[in-house]
Design an enzyme around this catalytic site. Structure first.
Site, PDB file in Angstrom:
ATOM      1  N   PRO A  89       0.405  -1.496   0.021  1.00 60.86           N
ATOM      2  CA  PRO A  89      -0.322  -0.222  -0.540  1.00 60.86           C
ATOM      3  C   PRO A  89       1.383   1.509   0.119  1.00 60.86           C
ATOM      4  O   PRO A  89       0.348   2.339  -0.422  1.00 60.86           O
ATOM      5  CB  PRO A  89      -1.083  -0.022   1.824  1.00 60.86           C
ATOM      6  N   GLU A 116       2.867  -7.743   8.922  1.00 61.86           N
ATOM      7  CA  GLU A 116       3.542  -6.190   8.531  1.00 61.86           C
ATOM      8  C   GLU A 116       4.095  -5.465   7.663  1.00 61.86           C
ATOM      9  O   GLU A 116       4.201  -4.798   7.919  1.00 61.86           O
ATOM     10  CB  GLU A 116       4.169  -5.654   9.963  1.00 61.86           C
ATOM     11  N   ARG A 154      -3.549  -9.631 -20.116  1.00 61.18           N
ATOM     12  CA  ARG A 154      -4.829  -9.523 -21.204  1.00 61.18           C
ATOM     13  C   ARG A 154      -4.529  -9.234 -22.269  1.00 61.18           C
ATOM     14  O   ARG A 154      -5.221  -8.982 -23.472  1.00 61.18           O
ATOM     15  CB  ARG A 154      -6.014  -8.990 -20.442  1.00 61.18           C
ATOM     16  N   ASP A 169     -10.093  -0.139 -24.272  1.00 62.40           N
ATOM     17  CA  ASP A 169     -10.514  -0.603 -22.358  1.00 62.40           C
ATOM     18  C   ASP A 169     -10.927   1.722 -21.764  1.00 62.40           C
ATOM     19  O   ASP A 169      -9.920   3.119 -22.623  1.00 62.40           O
ATOM     20  CB  ASP A 169      -9.534  -0.713 -21.316  1.00 62.40           C
TER      21      ASP A 169
END
Length: 257
Positions: A89, A116, A154, A169
């Site tokens: 993150p 963690e 893809r 897209d």
């Protein structure tokens, strides 16, 4: 292309990569997904891969040695150099542009943290970049790895039955995609726009671009400032705005206020 995934849950990663477009890409030998479990390289009888964090605090940290040995085995398993991505993150936000760049590499590695996270020393010496799929925290990097495998897989030549699908897209041209419709033409929920039934390819292309511009303005106006609209696009967007104003519908950010 080859993707190597270092994970404590290799079965999960393999199962995600066996279905849909990515599964077909593997069957067609366009993509190869391999998994590596650090527990296979643990040095104690408990197959430990984590320990408590120095300095105290809750949670465990993935240790250097099992991961270092795993990464060495991974690198030696094929001749191509590995671009190693740590899924975190704290990483840079994953974008379609970054996905397209990764898809052009012959081989990438995805390191999935748990607990963690991973000992910072290993990250500093082994990882080429950190990526995040959003501003939230997951239990581990496996779901993020599955996202990258799908997004990158893809884009391999031949993975999609129609290559134009990827070109149209959302984000591929800096805008959100236009609306799409399927059978039937008439339904209690509404009708398919007449222009899509006209057979006039130029008119259809114009309508789709206008809707794409309008949907981006409604939902992600920040993208328009980056896109750099030409005169035709600006005129189409102005047309969409006038029509939208006449319908009296709020923008998404206005409705949220």
């Amino acid at each position: 292309m080859r993707i190597d995934v270092v994970s404590l849950f290799p079965d999960f990663v393999r199962q995600c990569a066996e279905v849909g477009v990515v599964g077909r890409a593997q069957q067609r030998k366009l993509l190869q997904v391999e998994t590596w479990n650090p527990r296979d390289h643990a040095i104690d009888r408990h197959r430990s891969v984590d320990s408590s964090s120095y300095g105290g605090g809750p949670g465990m940290v993935m240790m250097i040695e099992p991961l270092r040995t795993t990464l060495q085995a991974m690198r030696e398993a094929a001749p191509e150099p590995v671009h190693l991505v740590y899924l975190s993150p704290q990483g840079a936000r994953l974008t379609q542009g970054r996905v397209e760049a990764l898809a052009k590499l012959p081989r990438i590695g995805l390191l999935c943290g748990r607990y963690e996270g991973v000992d910072e020393r290993l990250l500093a010496h082994e990882v080429d970049e950190e990526l995040s799929i959003g501003d939230y925290v997951l239990s581990g990097g496996e779901l993020a790895a599955a996202v990258i495998i799908d997004a990158v897989g893809r884009l391999q030549d031949g993975a999609l039955n129609d290559a134009a699908s990827a070109e149209q897209d959302s984000f591929s041209n800096g805008l959100l995609d236009c609306p799409h419709y399927a059978k039937p033409v008439q339904d209690a929920l509404g009708s398919v726009p007449e222009v899509l039934l006209s057979g006039d390819h130029a008119a259809i292309a114009r309508w789709r671009l206008k809707q794409s511009l309008g949907r981006t303005w409604l939902r992600r106006p920040d993208l328009l400032s980056r896109h750099g609209l030409d005169a035709v696009s600006r005129a189409l967007l102005d047309e969409f705005r006038r029509e939208h104003s006449l319908r009296g519908q709020p923008r998404q950010d206005d409705a949220a206020e």
